[in-house]
Design a protein around this motif. Structure first.
Motif, PDB file in Angstrom:
ATOM      1  N   GLY A  35       0.836  -1.332  -0.180  1.00 32.59           N
ATOM      2  CA  GLY A  35      -0.100   0.098  -0.109  1.00 32.59           C
ATOM      3  C   GLY A  35       0.835   1.301  -0.041  1.00 32.59           C
ATOM      4  N   GLU A  36       2.105   1.355  -0.069  1.00 30.15           N
ATOM      5  CA  GLU A  36       2.854   2.393  -0.213  1.00 30.15           C
ATOM      6  C   GLU A  36       3.475   2.821  -1.348  1.00 30.15           C
ATOM      7  OE1 GLU A  36       6.612   3.537   2.964  1.00 30.15           O
ATOM      8  OE2 GLU A  36       6.911   1.652   1.822  1.00 30.15           O
ATOM      9  N   ILE A 195      -3.993   9.649 -14.444  1.00 28.76           N
ATOM     10  CA  ILE A 195      -3.504   8.156 -14.397  1.00 28.76           C
ATOM     11  C   ILE A 195      -2.697   8.101 -12.922  1.00 28.76           C
ATOM     12  CG2 ILE A 195      -1.575   6.935 -15.151  1.00 28.76           C
ATOM     13  CD1 ILE A 195      -3.709   7.151 -17.155  1.00 28.76           C
ATOM     14  N   LEU A 196      -2.307   9.086 -12.468  1.00 29.32           N
ATOM     15  CA  LEU A 196      -1.695   9.204 -10.995  1.00 29.32           C
ATOM     16  C   LEU A 196      -2.806   9.047 -10.057  1.00 29.32           C
ATOM     17  CD1 LEU A 196       1.399  11.447 -11.522  1.00 29.32           C
ATOM     18  CD2 LEU A 196       1.380   9.060 -11.444  1.00 29.32           C
ATOM     19  N   GLU A 197      -3.925   9.643 -10.320  1.00 32.29           N
ATOM     20  CA  GLU A 197      -4.915   9.429  -9.076  1.00 32.29           C
ATOM     21  C   GLU A 197      -5.446   8.146  -9.260  1.00 32.29           C
ATOM     22  OE1 GLU A 197      -6.356  11.389  -6.892  1.00 32.29           O
ATOM     23  OE2 GLU A 197      -4.822  13.015  -7.373  1.00 32.29           O
ATOM     24  N   LEU A 198      -5.547   7.413 -10.720  1.00 33.43           N
ATOM     25  CA  LEU A 198      -5.914   6.103 -10.655  1.00 33.43           C
ATOM     26  C   LEU A 198      -5.055   5.060  -9.848  1.00 33.43           C
ATOM     27  CD1 LEU A 198      -7.505   3.802 -11.986  1.00 33.43           C
ATOM     28  CD2 LEU A 198      -6.042   4.100 -13.975  1.00 33.43           C
ATOM     29  N   LEU A 199      -3.571   5.243  -9.973  1.00 34.15           N
ATOM     30  CA  LEU A 199      -2.791   4.585  -9.637  1.00 34.15           C
ATOM     31  C   LEU A 199      -2.652   4.529  -7.954  1.00 34.15           C
ATOM     32  CD1 LEU A 199       0.591   4.849 -11.608  1.00 34.15           C
ATOM     33  CD2 LEU A 199      -0.640   2.747 -11.151  1.00 34.15           C
ATOM     34  N   THR A 200      -2.955   5.882  -7.495  1.00 39.43           N
ATOM     35  CA  THR A 200      -2.810   6.224  -5.867  1.00 39.43           C
ATOM     36  C   THR A 200      -4.063   5.420  -5.320  1.00 39.43           C
ATOM     37  OG1 THR A 200      -1.777   8.182  -6.256  1.00 39.43           O
ATOM     38  CG2 THR A 200      -2.930   7.688  -4.254  1.00 39.43           C
ATOM     39  N   LEU A 202      -5.675   2.750  -6.602  1.00 38.51           N
ATOM     40  CA  LEU A 202      -5.781   1.266  -6.756  1.00 38.51           C
ATOM     41  C   LEU A 202      -4.482   0.851  -5.702  1.00 38.51           C
ATOM     42  CD1 LEU A 202      -5.591   0.968 -10.747  1.00 38.51           C
ATOM     43  CD2 LEU A 202      -7.381   0.202  -9.089  1.00 38.51           C
ATOM     44  N   SER A 203      -3.655   1.691  -5.394  1.00 41.33           N
ATOM     45  CA  SER A 203      -2.553   1.364  -4.298  1.00 41.33           C
ATOM     46  C   SER A 203      -3.458   1.314  -2.939  1.00 41.33           C
ATOM     47  CB  SER A 203      -1.728   2.346  -4.341  1.00 41.33           C
ATOM     48  OG  SER A 203      -0.782   2.040  -3.167  1.00 41.33           O
ATOM     49  N   ARG A 204      -4.107   2.173  -2.891  1.00 40.89           N
ATOM     50  CA  ARG A 204      -4.753   2.128  -1.494  1.00 40.89           C
ATOM     51  C   ARG A 204      -5.988   1.113  -1.273  1.00 40.89           C
ATOM     52  NH1 ARG A 204      -0.596   4.805  -0.894  1.00 40.89           N
ATOM     53  NH2 ARG A 204      -0.802   7.231  -0.451  1.00 40.89           N
ATOM     54  N   GLN A 205      -6.656   1.038  -2.481  1.00 43.38           N
ATOM     55  CA  GLN A 205      -7.895  -0.298  -2.567  1.00 43.38           C
ATOM     56  C   GLN A 205      -7.191  -1.649  -2.283  1.00 43.38           C
ATOM     57  OE1 GLN A 205     -10.484   0.694  -5.934  1.00 43.38           O
ATOM     58  NE2 GLN A 205     -10.615   2.926  -5.251  1.00 43.38           N
ATOM     59  N   LEU A 206      -6.091  -1.825  -3.109  1.00 43.42           N
ATOM     60  CA  LEU A 206      -5.671  -3.105  -3.375  1.00 43.42           C
ATOM     61  C   LEU A 206      -4.584  -3.437  -2.552  1.00 43.42           C
ATOM     62  CD1 LEU A 206      -5.916  -3.234  -7.356  1.00 43.42           C
ATOM     63  CD2 LEU A 206      -7.851  -3.889  -5.477  1.00 43.42           C
ATOM     64  N   ASN A 207      -4.169  -2.533  -1.834  1.00 42.52           N
ATOM     65  CA  ASN A 207      -2.993  -2.695  -0.865  1.00 42.52           C
ATOM     66  C   ASN A 207      -1.859  -3.073  -1.672  1.00 42.52           C
ATOM     67  OD1 ASN A 207      -1.976  -2.407   1.786  1.00 42.52           O
ATOM     68  ND2 ASN A 207      -1.934  -4.572   2.035  1.00 42.52           N
ATOM     69  N   LEU A 208      -1.855  -2.235  -2.953  1.00 45.99           N
ATOM     70  CA  LEU A 208      -0.626  -2.614  -3.866  1.00 45.99           C
ATOM     71  C   LEU A 208       0.563  -1.589  -3.559  1.00 45.99           C
ATOM     72  CD1 LEU A 208       0.057  -3.657  -6.612  1.00 45.99           C
ATOM     73  CD2 LEU A 208      -1.026  -1.313  -7.748  1.00 45.99           C
ATOM     74  N   ALA A 209       1.991  -2.313  -3.375  1.00 43.73           N
ATOM     75  CA  ALA A 209       2.890  -1.613  -3.373  1.00 43.73           C
ATOM     76  C   ALA A 209       3.489  -1.130  -4.812  1.00 43.73           C
ATOM     77  CB  ALA A 209       4.086  -2.469  -2.777  1.00 43.73           C
ATOM     78  N   ALA A 224       3.774  10.489  -3.631  1.00 39.73           N
ATOM     79  CA  ALA A 224       4.453   9.562  -3.127  1.00 39.73           C
ATOM     80  C   ALA A 224       4.876   9.441  -1.373  1.00 39.73           C
ATOM     81  CB  ALA A 224       6.077   9.733  -3.653  1.00 39.73           C
ATOM     82  N   ASP A 225       4.756   8.476  -0.886  1.00 39.69           N
ATOM     83  CA  ASP A 225       4.875   8.332   0.416  1.00 39.69           C
ATOM     84  C   ASP A 225       6.349   8.392   1.034  1.00 39.69           C
ATOM     85  OD1 ASP A 225       2.128   7.771   1.090  1.00 39.69           O
ATOM     86  OD2 ASP A 225       2.656   5.883   0.111  1.00 39.69           O
ATOM     87  N   ARG A 226       7.361   7.911   0.247  1.00 36.24           N
ATOM     88  CA  ARG A 226       8.663   8.065   0.565  1.00 36.24           C
ATOM     89  C   ARG A 226       9.358   8.506  -0.590  1.00 36.24           C
ATOM     90  NH1 ARG A 226      10.157   6.068   5.234  1.00 36.24           N
ATOM     91  NH2 ARG A 226      12.220   5.703   4.553  1.00 36.24           N
TER      92      ARG A 226
END
Length: 660
Positions: A35-36, A195-200, A202-209, A224-226
Motif C-alpha cells: 500500500g506504499e 493516471i496518477l490519481e488512478l494509480l494512487t 488502486l494502491s490504497r484499495q488493493l494494498n498495492l505497493a 509519493a509516501d517515501r
C-alpha cells in the motif's frame, strides 16, 4: 509497522562494455511496504530504471549482471532465483508499466489479446474468462466502452488510453508490487493527473505497493509516501516525502528542488541550475561523486561519505548535512523584465489548417477532414515570448509549423515584419525552429561543426573556411559549448549539449523569430533550467522573439510574457502571463492549472486534486458549439449550440467562453 514486501539490500549492477565495466547501480538499499508508493528520483543515467530492471530480472544479458546484493521479495531473493522461477513471478506477483506504451504494446495485436496473455499464462483462464476479465480491467482504469476497445489496436487509441492499457495489463494478475517507470512523462498534465490519481486509488484499495520512477518532483510531492534520491548510481538521500521536501540534507537534492520552476510562486530572475554534468560511471571520481559539482565541497569530500541517518527516518550521504539543515538558499529576486516593444513582429488572422484523411480504413473511399487549427488569430510583439499551451492534439505544433513555413495554411494568413526584406529567402532566414528532440533533429552522420556550418554556407553569411569556422566557434561559445566540440558527433554529447547545438544551428541564420517546439520537455530538470536560462539570455542579447510551445505550465509561467491556450484547434484564452495564471478566465485554463502538481507535499494536501474528466475529442468529429463543452464543469445548453467568439474582457485579456 507493516513488514516490507520488498527489501533491496546493497544492490550492485554492472554492464560489461568494450571500454570496461560500468557500475550502473552501486550499493542501493531501500524498502517498499504494501500500500506504499516509493519514488526513485534523479537525473537520467543515475540508475533508477536499471535497478528496477534488475528487480524484474530483465537486465540485458550477458552484458548486464547483478554483482552483489539481495532483492528480497516476500523473503525470497530474486537476484538468486532461476529464470524459470522468475518467469512465474514476473507479471503475476511483480508487474511493470514502461515509459512509452507505443513501443511496449505489440502494434499488430489487438488490445484484448495482449491483456489476455498474462491471464492465460499465469491464471490458467479460459479464452472467454480472459476476455471478460480484460473488459473489467479496462473499466477499472477508466476506459469507456471497454468491450469495443478489446478489438482495437494500439494506434487507434490516444496516448492516455494506451497508458491506461499498460496499467490494466500490469494489474491483470493482481500483483503485489507494481513498478511505474516514468508512466506519465509523455502525457499532458490533465491525463497525467488522471493516471496518477488512478494509480494512487488502486494502491490504497488493493494494498498495492508501487515504485514510482520519475524526474517530476511535483508528481513526487503529490503522490509519493517515501522518496529515494539517486545520483551517479548511488542513493544520496532517502526518507518520507515531507522530510525530503521540507528539509533536504544533500546538496544534490537541494539543487534539484531549486531548479524546478514553481507554478505557485512569482517568476524569478533566473532558474537555479546545477553546473557541470554527472560523472562517467566507467571511471567515477574518488570521494563524494557529487563533489565536482558541489558548491559546498571541502577537502573532507575527497573521502567517500556513507549513507547515514541524519534524523529519524531521513538518510543522507554527505559530510556537510549539519550545514544543510534548514539552510535554504535564498530564492532569486523576482525578475523585472523590460516589456517587449509594442510593435508586432508577427500577426496571424483567422489561421486554419485542415487535413483530408481516409475515414474508415486503408481501402476506404470515404474521407474526413481533421481541423487541426481553426480560425486562430493573435499577434506577437517584437522581443516578446508568447507561451502556447494545451493538450496534445490541440494544434500547438501545427501552428508552429505554419509560422515556420513548413506547412501552408488552409485559410487565413499571417505576416512577419521584415522591413524591406520581403522575399522567401529572407523569411526562411528570419524564422527558425528549435525542435523537441535534438537526437532526431540533428544529422547523426555529420559532425557538430558541419551541422552548424551548413546553413551559414547555404545562405552565404560567411565566405571561406576560415570565416565559416570562426562563425561556428562563436555560435558554440554563445550557447555555452566549447569550440572544440566541432569535431564531435551528436551521439557523443549529452542531451543538454545536443539541445544547445540545436539552438546554435537556429541562431546561425541570425533569425528574428524562433519557434521553440517543446524545446525543454525531454530534458532533466537541471538541464532544463540551463536551457531556459540560455534562451532568456540570448533573447536579451540578440532581441529575439519566441513562440514557446510547451505542456509544462510551470516553465511557461517562468519564460513567457503572454500565454495563449489552445483546445481542439481553437483559441480559448489569451492574455498576460501573471493575469492568466493568477486568475484564469476559461474553465479549460483553470483545469490545466489545477492538474499541475507543485513540489511541496504540504501545499499539495492543502490544494487537493481536481482532475479534468474525459479526453480531448477527435478532431475528425469535433463537438458542435463550444468544442470544450463535453468536458466543461459549467457548460450550459447554449454552449452546445453556438461557438463562443474570442472577446476582450479586460485590456489585453481575451476569452472564448459564454459563461466567463
Amino acid at each position: 509497522m507493516t513488514a516490507p514486501l520488498l527489501d533491496v539490500r546493497d544492490l550492485h549492477v554492472e554492464f560489461r562494455t568494450k571500454r570496461g565495466s560500468v557500475k550502473a547501480v552501486d550499493g542501493l538499499s531501500y524498502q517498499v511496504r504494501p500500500g506504499e508508493i516509493v519514488a526513485l528520483v534523479g537525473e537520467s543515467g543515475c540508475g533508477k530504471s536499471v535497478s528496477s530492471l534488475a528487480l524484474m530480472g530483465l537486465l540485458t544479458k550477458p552484458a548486464g549482471r547483478i554483482t552483489k546484493g539481495e532483492i528480497l521479495f516476500e523473503g525470497v531473493d530474486l537476484a538468486r532465483l532461476p529464470e524459470h522461477e522468475m518467469r512465474k513471478r514476473r507479471g503475476r506477483d511483480i508487474a511493470m508499466i514502461f515509459q512509452e506504451p507505443m513501443t511496449s504494446l505489440n502494434p499488430v495485436l489487438p488490445i484484448g489479446l495482449q491483456l489476455a496473455e498474462p491471464l492465460l499464462q499465469h491464471r490458467g483462464a479460459t479464452v472467454a474468462e480472459a476476455r471478460r476479465r480484460s473488459a473489467e480491467l479496462l473499466a477499472m482504469v477508466g476506459m469507456t466502452d471497454p468491450e469495443r476497445r478489446l478489438d482495437q489496436y494500439p494506434h487507434q487509441l490516444s496516448g492516455g488510453m494506451r497508458q491506461r492499457v499498460m496499467i490494466a495489463m500490469g494489474l491483470a494478475c493482481d500483483p503485489k508490487l507494481l513498478i511505474a517507470d516514468e508512466p506519465t512523462t509523455a502525457l499532458d498534465v490533465t491525463i497525467q493527473a488522471q493516471i496518477l490519481e488512478l494509480l494512487t486509488s488502486l494502491s490504497r484499495q488493493l494494498n498495492l505497493a508501487v515504485i514510482l520512477i520519475t524526474h517530476n518532483l511535483g508528481v513526487v510531492a503529490r503522490y509519493a509516501d517515501r522518496v529515494n534520491v539517486m545520483y551517479a548510481a548511488r542513493q544520496v538521500e532517502g526518507g518520507t516525502a515531507e522530510r525530503i521536501f521540507a528539509n533536504p540534507r544533500h546538496p544534490y537534492t537541494r539543487g534539484l528542488l531549486a531548479a524546478v520552476p514553481r507554478l505557485d510562486r512569482p517568476r524569478n530572475a533566473a532558474l537555479a541550475t546545477i553546473d557541470g554534468a554527472p560523472p562517467n560511471l566507467a571511471n567515477p571520481p574518488q570521494g563524494c561523486r557529487f563533489g565536482p559539482r558541489c558548491a559546498h565541497r571541502t577537502e573532507t569530500c575527497e573521502t567517500d561519505p556513507v549513507l547515514a541517518e541524519v534524523e529519524p527516518d531521513h538518510l543522507a550521504r554527505c559530510w556537510h548535512v549539519d550545514a544543510m539543515s534548514n539552510d535554504q538558499e535564498p530564492a532569486p529576486p523576482a525578475s523585472v523584465r523590460s516589456g517587449p516593444q509594442r510593435e508586432p513582429i508577427l500577426t496571424a488572422n483567422g489561421l486554419s489548417r485542415h487535413y483530408a484523411v481516409k475515414n474508415g480504413g486503408v481501402f476506404s473511399r470515404r474521407h474526413g477532414i481533421v481541423r487541426a487549427v481553426e480560425s486562430v488569430s493573435f499577434d506577437i510583439m517584437a522581443g516578446e515570448t508568447l507561451g502556447l499551451v494545451g493538450e496534445s492534439g490541440s494544434g500547438k505544433s501545427t501552428i508552429g509549423r505554419l509560422l515556420a513555413g513548413l506547412e501552408e495554411p488552409t485559410a487565413g494568413h499571417f505576416s512577419i515584419a521584415l522591413g524591406d526584406q520581403a522575399d522567401a529567402t529572407a523569411r526562411r532566414r528570419a524564422v527558425q525552429v528549435i525542435f523537441q528532440d535534438p537526437t532526431t533533429a540533428l544529422n547523426p552522420r555529420m559532425l557538430v561543426g558541419e551541422i552548424i556550418a551548413e546553413p551559414i554556407r547555404v545562405h552565404r553569411l560567411a565566405i571561406g573556411k576560415i570565416a565559416i569556422d570562426a562563425r561556428v566557434a562563436s555560435l558554440l561559445t554563445s550557447v555555452g559549448l566549447r569550440a572544440d566540440m566541432v569535431e564531435r558527433y551528436p551521439h557523443e554529447l549529452s542531451g543538454g549539449q545536443r539541445q544547445r547545438v540545436g539552438i546554435a544551428r537556429a541562431l546561425a541564420l541570425e533569425p528574428r523569430f524562433i519557434v521553440c517546439d517543446e524545446a525543454v520537455s525531454a530534458l532533466d530538470v537541471s538541464i532544463q533550467g540551463q536551457i531556459v536560462n540560455l534562451l532568456e539570455a540570448l533573447q536579451r542579447e540578440l532581441g529575439l522573439t519566441y513562440l514557446f510551445i510547451a505542456h509544462d505550465l510551470a516553465v511557461v509561467r517562468h519564460i513567457a510574457d503572454r500565454v495563449a491556450v489552445l483546445y481542439l484547434g481553437r483559441l480559448m484564452e489569451l492574455g498576460p502571463r501573471d493575469a492568466v495564471f493568477a486568475n484564469p478566465s476559461h474553465p479549460y485554463t483553470r483545469a490545466l492549472l489545477d492538474a499541475v502538481p507543485v513540489p511541496d507535499p504540504v501545499a499539495e494536501r492543502a490544494r487537493g486534486t481536481r482532475t479534468l474528466k474525459g479526453e480531448i475529442p477527435s478532431p475528425l468529429k469535433p463537438p458542435a458549439g463550444c468544442v470544450f463543452h463535453t468536458r466543461c464543469p459549467i457548460a450550459k445548453e447554449a454552449c452546445k449550440q453556438s461557438i463562443p467568439p474570442l472577446r476582450e474582457t479586460a485590456p489585453g485579456r481575451f476569452v472564448a467562453c459564454l459563461e466567463a
